[in-house]
Enzyme design. Structure first.
Site, PDB file in Angstrom:
ATOM      1  N   LYS A 114      27.513  13.586 -36.878  1.00  0.00           N
ATOM      2  CA  LYS A 114      28.868  13.117 -36.656  1.00  0.00           C
ATOM      3  C   LYS A 114      28.948  12.238 -35.434  1.00  0.00           C
ATOM      4  O   LYS A 114      29.889  11.483 -35.245  1.00  0.00           O
ATOM      5  CB  LYS A 114      29.797  14.323 -36.404  1.00  0.00           C
ATOM      6  CG  LYS A 114      29.831  15.348 -37.488  1.00  0.00           C
ATOM      7  CD  LYS A 114      30.770  16.514 -37.006  1.00  0.00           C
ATOM      8  CE  LYS A 114      30.608  17.721 -37.855  1.00  0.00           C
ATOM      9  NZ  LYS A 114      31.315  18.881 -37.286  1.00  0.00           N
ATOM     10  N   GLU A 173      23.234   4.957 -34.780  1.00  0.00           N
ATOM     11  CA  GLU A 173      23.096   6.237 -34.078  1.00  0.00           C
ATOM     12  C   GLU A 173      23.922   6.227 -32.802  1.00  0.00           C
ATOM     13  O   GLU A 173      24.223   5.164 -32.257  1.00  0.00           O
ATOM     14  CB  GLU A 173      21.619   6.458 -33.705  1.00  0.00           C
ATOM     15  CG  GLU A 173      20.881   7.424 -34.602  1.00  0.00           C
ATOM     16  CD  GLU A 173      21.278   8.877 -34.383  1.00  0.00           C
ATOM     17  OE1 GLU A 173      22.373   9.160 -33.857  1.00  0.00           O
ATOM     18  OE2 GLU A 173      20.491   9.750 -34.766  1.00  0.00           O
ATOM     19  N   ASP A 174      24.259   7.431 -32.330  1.00  0.00           N
ATOM     20  CA  ASP A 174      24.947   7.540 -31.049  1.00  0.00           C
ATOM     21  C   ASP A 174      23.957   7.442 -29.888  1.00  0.00           C
ATOM     22  O   ASP A 174      24.142   6.681 -28.957  1.00  0.00           O
ATOM     23  CB  ASP A 174      25.751   8.850 -30.962  1.00  0.00           C
ATOM     24  CG  ASP A 174      24.949  10.072 -31.390  1.00  0.00           C
ATOM     25  OD1 ASP A 174      23.762   9.933 -31.764  1.00  0.00           O
ATOM     26  OD2 ASP A 174      25.507  11.186 -31.356  1.00  0.00           O
ATOM     27  N   ASP A 177      17.300  10.311 -27.952  1.00  0.00           N
ATOM     28  CA  ASP A 177      16.836  11.160 -26.855  1.00  0.00           C
ATOM     29  C   ASP A 177      15.307  11.199 -26.944  1.00  0.00           C
ATOM     30  O   ASP A 177      14.634  10.319 -26.413  1.00  0.00           O
ATOM     31  CB  ASP A 177      17.500  12.534 -26.999  1.00  0.00           C
ATOM     32  CG  ASP A 177      17.163  13.483 -25.878  1.00  0.00           C
ATOM     33  OD1 ASP A 177      16.686  13.024 -24.827  1.00  0.00           O
ATOM     34  OD2 ASP A 177      17.374  14.697 -26.033  1.00  0.00           O
ATOM     35  N   LYS A 206      18.268   7.432 -23.934  1.00  0.00           N
ATOM     36  CA  LYS A 206      18.173   8.227 -22.716  1.00  0.00           C
ATOM     37  C   LYS A 206      16.791   8.054 -22.116  1.00  0.00           C
ATOM     38  O   LYS A 206      15.788   8.101 -22.842  1.00  0.00           O
ATOM     39  CB  LYS A 206      18.406   9.693 -23.070  1.00  0.00           C
ATOM     40  CG  LYS A 206      18.856  10.533 -21.909  1.00  0.00           C
ATOM     41  CD  LYS A 206      18.956  11.981 -22.314  1.00  0.00           C
ATOM     42  CE  LYS A 206      20.277  12.328 -22.942  1.00  0.00           C
ATOM     43  NZ  LYS A 206      20.459  13.789 -23.066  1.00  0.00           N
ATOM     44  N   PHE A 241      23.211  15.039 -19.770  1.00  0.00           N
ATOM     45  CA  PHE A 241      23.856  15.329 -21.051  1.00  0.00           C
ATOM     46  C   PHE A 241      25.236  14.696 -21.076  1.00  0.00           C
ATOM     47  O   PHE A 241      26.086  14.997 -20.241  1.00  0.00           O
ATOM     48  CB  PHE A 241      23.936  16.834 -21.275  1.00  0.00           C
ATOM     49  CG  PHE A 241      24.208  17.167 -22.715  1.00  0.00           C
ATOM     50  CD1 PHE A 241      23.180  17.129 -23.643  1.00  0.00           C
ATOM     51  CD2 PHE A 241      25.485  17.480 -23.143  1.00  0.00           C
ATOM     52  CE1 PHE A 241      23.432  17.403 -24.981  1.00  0.00           C
ATOM     53  CE2 PHE A 241      25.744  17.757 -24.476  1.00  0.00           C
ATOM     54  CZ  PHE A 241      24.713  17.727 -25.397  1.00  0.00           C
ATOM     55  N   VAL A 242      25.450  13.826 -22.042  1.00  0.00           N
ATOM     56  CA  VAL A 242      26.715  13.092 -22.111  1.00  0.00           C
ATOM     57  C   VAL A 242      27.547  13.589 -23.292  1.00  0.00           C
ATOM     58  O   VAL A 242      27.019  14.046 -24.299  1.00  0.00           O
ATOM     59  CB  VAL A 242      26.491  11.568 -22.232  1.00  0.00           C
ATOM     60  CG1 VAL A 242      25.935  11.011 -20.935  1.00  0.00           C
ATOM     61  CG2 VAL A 242      25.562  11.222 -23.396  1.00  0.00           C
ATOM     62  N   ARG A 254      34.192  15.687 -28.684  1.00  0.00           N
ATOM     63  CA  ARG A 254      34.083  14.463 -29.474  1.00  0.00           C
ATOM     64  C   ARG A 254      35.353  13.634 -29.344  1.00  0.00           C
ATOM     65  O   ARG A 254      35.353  12.430 -29.572  1.00  0.00           O
ATOM     66  CB  ARG A 254      33.896  14.801 -30.966  1.00  0.00           C
ATOM     67  CG  ARG A 254      32.603  15.495 -31.305  1.00  0.00           C
ATOM     68  CD  ARG A 254      32.419  15.513 -32.819  1.00  0.00           C
ATOM     69  NE  ARG A 254      31.430  16.479 -33.259  1.00  0.00           N
ATOM     70  CZ  ARG A 254      30.130  16.267 -33.296  1.00  0.00           C
ATOM     71  NH1 ARG A 254      29.639  15.114 -32.886  1.00  0.00           N
ATOM     72  NH2 ARG A 254      29.302  17.189 -33.722  1.00  0.00           N
TER      73      ARG A 254
HETATM   74  P1  5GP Z   1      16.486  13.007 -30.641  1.00  0.00           P
HETATM   75  O1  5GP Z   1      15.970  13.408 -32.002  1.00  0.00           O
HETATM   76  O2  5GP Z   1      16.364  11.535 -30.370  1.00  0.00           O
HETATM   77  O3  5GP Z   1      15.866  13.830 -29.565  1.00  0.00           O
HETATM   78  O4  5GP Z   1      17.983  13.441 -30.583  1.00  0.00           O
HETATM   79  C1  5GP Z   1      18.926  12.771 -31.256  1.00  0.00           C
HETATM   80  C2  5GP Z   1      20.224  13.558 -31.349  1.00  0.00           C
HETATM   81  O5  5GP Z   1      20.354  14.576 -30.352  1.00  0.00           O
HETATM   82  C3  5GP Z   1      21.356  12.630 -31.105  1.00  0.00           C
HETATM   83  O6  5GP Z   1      21.711  11.939 -32.281  1.00  0.00           O
HETATM   84  C4  5GP Z   1      22.441  13.561 -30.605  1.00  0.00           C
HETATM   85  O7  5GP Z   1      23.082  14.129 -31.712  1.00  0.00           O
HETATM   86  C5  5GP Z   1      21.670  14.625 -29.845  1.00  0.00           C
HETATM   87  N1  5GP Z   1      21.675  14.358 -28.386  1.00  0.00           N
HETATM   88  C6  5GP Z   1      20.650  13.961 -27.621  1.00  0.00           C
HETATM   89  N2  5GP Z   1      21.023  13.797 -26.330  1.00  0.00           N
HETATM   90  C7  5GP Z   1      22.339  14.060 -26.286  1.00  0.00           C
HETATM   91  C8  5GP Z   1      23.333  14.042 -25.209  1.00  0.00           C
HETATM   92  O8  5GP Z   1      23.086  13.721 -24.047  1.00  0.00           O
HETATM   93  N3  5GP Z   1      24.596  14.396 -25.560  1.00  0.00           N
HETATM   94  C9  5GP Z   1      24.932  14.771 -26.832  1.00  0.00           C
HETATM   95  N4  5GP Z   1      26.216  15.106 -27.039  1.00  0.00           N
HETATM   96  N5  5GP Z   1      24.050  14.779 -27.858  1.00  0.00           N
HETATM   97  C10 5GP Z   1      22.761  14.434 -27.588  1.00  0.00           C
HETATM   98 MG    MG Z   2      23.112  11.251 -33.498  1.00  0.00          MG
END
Ligand code: 5GP
Ligand code: MG
Length: 276
Positions: A114, A173-174, A177, A206, A241-242, A254
């Protein structure tokens, strides 16, 4: 969703309140997230010591409530990292690049729910401003880690893979990470969807290091996974963490207009006590 280490890390970080925008500088001398290698443009660099905008004052001379938030979040928010107006202008730049790159074509934009939903709609509006044609769809993706190399991503069952056939797909994507989710999602879309091309547009990446940095490096090229290359990336942000602008913590926040850093009280808040 991996919120574990990221959220906890905040405990040792004292929020710095000040006014104004965080200064930006080029990426050349800055550490990057190895899972996310922008190919089209340099993300705007938000430095580790970026000043946050005080949620209470908004700074001298500012409107008393420049960044409104639901009153029940009082005390949960350390400060604004990215005001929505700044995100909007960055989305306009990203949309311009997409418009240039997809001249004469109609990309199929796929929103990863989401968290990306607000950014996704911002991007759609900015593409409309440029009369860029597109189609779109939504999916939910959750990653599961069995062993280090055989982790997999589960995509919502009703996702229309047929809609990808022969298309230029842009996954929106948002935040990237570790990059694990995307490194597993992209091959699935390519293989099951039969798309002509797949690119990634992410609002945030990030900067990470240590153990998570190693996982990101693996996701970016090792472990049998295809590298994640975000061709369009808005901002490179500190390892904090945002929340807000679609991004959640325990499904809260959200609904914030801007992107904030959560406070210790926000991390510890028992979200089940909030009235519905
Ligand atoms: P990744 O697989 O790249 O480690 O993580 C991706 C997902 O983790 C993102 O799409 C998001 O949903 C969540 N995520 C990673 N870092 C953050 C953060 O700082 N804040 C929030 N709210 N979600 C995060
Ligand atoms: Mg995401």
């Amino acid at each position: 969703m991996p919120i574990n280490g990221s959220g906890k890390r905040l405990t040792s970080v004292a929020p710095q309140f000040a006014t104004g925008r965080a200064p930006t500088r080029p990426m050349q001398d800055a550490p990057t997230n190895p899972a996310c290698r922008p190919a089209r443009l340099v993300p705007i660099h938000i430095p580790d010591d970026a000043s946050l905008i005080d949620p209470d004052s908004g700074g001298p001379g500012a409107h008393p409530h420049p960044h409104p938030h639901p009153p029940e979040y009082a005390g949960h928010l350390a400060g604004v990292l990215l005001p929505s107006a700044r995100i909007g202008s960055r989305a306009a730049e990203l949309a311009s690049l997409i418009h240039e790159d997809y001249a004469g074509r109609r990309p199929h934009l796929v929103c990863v729910l989401k968290g990306a939903s607000i950014f996704f709609h911002e991007m759609l509006r900015r593409l409309q401003d440029r009369s860029q044609g597109y189609t779109f769809d939504f999916l939910r993706a959750s990653s599961y880690e069995g062993t280090e190399t055989t982790g997999t991503v589960r995509v919502s069952e009703d996702f229309d893979y047929g809609g990808l056939e022969g298309r230029d797909v842009i996954v929106v994507e948002d935040i990237i990470d570790t990059g694990v989710t995307l490194s597993r999602l992209l091959p699935v879309l390519r293989e099951r969807g039969g798309c002509r091309s797949v690119e990634v547009c992410t609002l945030l990446e990030k900067r990470i290091d240590g153990e998570r940095g190693a996982r990101a490096a693996e996701a970016g090229g090792g472990g049998g996974h295809a590298p994640v290359v975000a061709r369009y990336c808005g901002f490179s942000i500190p390892n904090r963490f945002v929340i807000g602008y679609g991004l959640d913590y325990n499904e809260l926040y959200r609904d914030l207009r801007d992107i904030w850093i959560i406070s210790q009280a926000g991390i510890e808040f028992d979200h089940k006590t909030l009235a519905v």
